[in-house]
Structure formats: structure tokens, C-alpha cells
Motif scaffolding. Sequence first.
Motif, PDB file in Angstrom:
ATOM      1  N   LEU A  30       0.799  -1.255   0.036  1.00 13.87           N
ATOM      2  CA  LEU A  30      -0.139  -0.035  -0.146  1.00 13.87           C
ATOM      3  C   LEU A  30       0.897   1.312   0.010  1.00 13.87           C
ATOM      4  O   LEU A  30       0.798   2.348  -0.880  1.00 13.87           O
ATOM      5  CB  LEU A  30      -0.888   0.155   1.152  1.00 13.87           C
ATOM      6  CG  LEU A  30      -1.781  -0.999   1.055  1.00 13.87           C
ATOM      7  CD1 LEU A  30      -2.626  -1.349   2.252  1.00 13.87           C
ATOM      8  CD2 LEU A  30      -3.328  -0.362   0.156  1.00 13.87           C
ATOM      9  N   LEU A  31       1.987   1.166   0.928  1.00 12.64           N
ATOM     10  CA  LEU A  31       2.902   2.270   0.868  1.00 12.64           C
ATOM     11  C   LEU A  31       3.498   2.509  -0.377  1.00 12.64           C
ATOM     12  O   LEU A  31       3.830   3.663  -0.980  1.00 12.64           O
ATOM     13  CB  LEU A  31       3.494   2.359   2.182  1.00 12.64           C
ATOM     14  CG  LEU A  31       2.872   2.792   3.438  1.00 12.64           C
ATOM     15  CD1 LEU A  31       3.978   2.444   4.561  1.00 12.64           C
ATOM     16  CD2 LEU A  31       2.615   4.172   3.342  1.00 12.64           C
ATOM     17  N   ARG A  32       4.209   1.603  -0.718  1.00 12.25           N
ATOM     18  CA  ARG A  32       4.869   1.577  -2.261  1.00 12.25           C
ATOM     19  C   ARG A  32       4.096   2.042  -3.356  1.00 12.25           C
ATOM     20  O   ARG A  32       4.417   2.913  -4.077  1.00 12.25           O
ATOM     21  CB  ARG A  32       5.487   0.250  -2.544  1.00 12.25           C
ATOM     22  CG  ARG A  32       6.755   0.011  -1.776  1.00 12.25           C
ATOM     23  CD  ARG A  32       7.159  -1.446  -2.190  1.00 12.25           C
ATOM     24  NE  ARG A  32       8.162  -2.051  -1.253  1.00 12.25           N
ATOM     25  CZ  ARG A  32       9.525  -1.787  -1.535  1.00 12.25           C
ATOM     26  NH1 ARG A  32       9.800  -1.109  -2.368  1.00 12.25           N
ATOM     27  NH2 ARG A  32      10.224  -2.279  -0.477  1.00 12.25           N
ATOM     28  N   ARG A  33       2.805   1.452  -3.423  1.00 10.85           N
ATOM     29  CA  ARG A  33       2.024   1.957  -4.496  1.00 10.85           C
ATOM     30  C   ARG A  33       1.530   3.454  -4.384  1.00 10.85           C
ATOM     31  O   ARG A  33       1.497   4.161  -5.380  1.00 10.85           O
ATOM     32  CB  ARG A  33       0.600   0.956  -4.587  1.00 10.85           C
ATOM     33  CG  ARG A  33      -0.190   1.151  -5.693  1.00 10.85           C
ATOM     34  CD  ARG A  33      -1.441   0.358  -5.748  1.00 10.85           C
ATOM     35  NE  ARG A  33      -0.790  -1.140  -5.688  1.00 10.85           N
ATOM     36  CZ  ARG A  33      -1.539  -2.071  -5.341  1.00 10.85           C
ATOM     37  NH1 ARG A  33      -2.776  -2.028  -5.032  1.00 10.85           N
ATOM     38  NH2 ARG A  33      -1.025  -3.297  -5.231  1.00 10.85           N
ATOM     39  N   THR A  39      11.107   4.862   0.157  1.00 12.64           N
ATOM     40  CA  THR A  39      11.076   3.601   0.866  1.00 12.64           C
ATOM     41  C   THR A  39      12.137   3.228   1.918  1.00 12.64           C
ATOM     42  O   THR A  39      12.102   2.638   2.827  1.00 12.64           O
ATOM     43  CB  THR A  39      11.064   2.163  -0.117  1.00 12.64           C
ATOM     44  OG1 THR A  39      12.101   2.575  -1.023  1.00 12.64           O
ATOM     45  CG2 THR A  39       9.821   2.498  -0.963  1.00 12.64           C
ATOM     46  N   CYS A  40      13.343   4.168   1.980  1.00 15.28           N
ATOM     47  CA  CYS A  40      14.218   3.835   2.632  1.00 15.28           C
ATOM     48  C   CYS A  40      14.242   4.825   3.913  1.00 15.28           C
ATOM     49  O   CYS A  40      15.091   5.018   4.809  1.00 15.28           O
ATOM     50  CB  CYS A  40      15.516   4.142   2.217  1.00 15.28           C
ATOM     51  SG  CYS A  40      16.035   5.836   1.244  1.00 15.28           S
ATOM     52  N   LEU A 155      -3.348   8.026   3.931  1.00 13.84           N
ATOM     53  CA  LEU A 155      -3.383   8.594   2.761  1.00 13.84           C
ATOM     54  C   LEU A 155      -2.981   7.335   1.727  1.00 13.84           C
ATOM     55  O   LEU A 155      -3.623   7.474   0.796  1.00 13.84           O
ATOM     56  CB  LEU A 155      -2.166   9.728   2.636  1.00 13.84           C
ATOM     57  CG  LEU A 155      -2.553  10.858   3.180  1.00 13.84           C
ATOM     58  CD1 LEU A 155      -1.314  11.616   3.171  1.00 13.84           C
ATOM     59  CD2 LEU A 155      -3.592  11.657   2.440  1.00 13.84           C
ATOM     60  N   ALA A 156      -2.204   6.493   2.183  1.00 12.92           N
ATOM     61  CA  ALA A 156      -1.982   5.327   1.393  1.00 12.92           C
ATOM     62  C   ALA A 156      -3.257   4.684   1.107  1.00 12.92           C
ATOM     63  O   ALA A 156      -3.280   4.054  -0.020  1.00 12.92           O
ATOM     64  CB  ALA A 156      -0.874   4.513   1.775  1.00 12.92           C
ATOM     65  N   LEU A 157      -4.231   4.325   2.145  1.00 10.39           N
ATOM     66  CA  LEU A 157      -5.211   3.790   1.876  1.00 10.39           C
ATOM     67  C   LEU A 157      -6.240   4.389   0.977  1.00 10.39           C
ATOM     68  O   LEU A 157      -6.881   3.790   0.216  1.00 10.39           O
ATOM     69  CB  LEU A 157      -5.940   3.471   3.217  1.00 10.39           C
ATOM     70  CG  LEU A 157      -5.201   2.403   4.365  1.00 10.39           C
ATOM     71  CD1 LEU A 157      -5.915   2.607   5.710  1.00 10.39           C
ATOM     72  CD2 LEU A 157      -5.679   1.096   3.523  1.00 10.39           C
TER      73      LEU A 157
END
Length: 160
Positions: A30-33, A39-40, A155-157
Amino acid sequence: MRPESTNGTGGGGLAVPMDWLCAEYLADELLRRGGLVETCSLEYVAGRRTLALTIYLSDGAGPEEQVEEWLDRTSYDHPWPEWVRERLAERREREGGDEPGVALALETWRLLEETQLFATDLGALPPPSAAGVVVDESARVWLPSWRLGLPLGHLALHLY
């Protein structure tokens, strides 16, 4: 967590339970998308931990059936930390604190509370309905990492 042995004598079970693995994987996806942060970054780790804990403690089916519940749990006005503490207490009572999934959830919660990030003071922000309010991003304070991970996960959701 590593298995006791890699030569087939370690008991045969997973050292990390599938429900926790699925929660972490889904939170990561979800966060990557969403592509909201690198990501780091520490913010990404906080968001992944927060989302994984929310997903794990929701005890539900797949994301298609649960997104609305997760959005509600991570919303601005939801008492998320209290909900986490209650759910962890229920899980410990039901499954025991030694169960690997519960142990991982407890450790994740500990890390979310104890890891402090220097960020804009989210507690000083006006409610989301206040339109036209200028936010002073230079007003920075140390916050428990879940305070940043929660809105990031929310927000990712929304972007899912």
C-alpha cells in the motif's frame, strides 16, 4: 525471527506467522503503491509499521472487505493508540503473549511509541475541515513515530 534450524529439525513451523507476514506485506504494498515517501525513509518505516499493526489487529478478510474499516481506524479523529492497546490486550489474553504474532505486534507497538521522529507538530494542526489555514511547517517537535505513520497510512489507503 529465524527458525531454530535450517536443516529440517527446527520444528517445521513458520517462525513468523502468516497473518503477521500478510499484514506487513500488504502495508508495504500500500505504501509503495502510494509513492508518498521514499521507501528507505524513517517516515516510510513508521507508516509500514502503523499500517501493519492496524491490519493485523483488525482480524479480518482481505483488503477489499477491510479498506473502509482501516480508513476509519486511521482517520484523524479516531483514538488509534487506545484501540491498539485494547486490541493487543485482547490478543494477549486470547492467544498468549508468547504467540509469535502477538509478540511481533507488541514489539511493533513498542517501537512505534519509543521511536521519536523530528517533524512538523501534527498536534498543532487545525482540524481537516479548516480551509485556507496556513500551516507553519517550521514548528517542529519530537513525535512518537506512529503520529507520522498514521496519517501516512491513511493517505496510502485512500490511494488504494
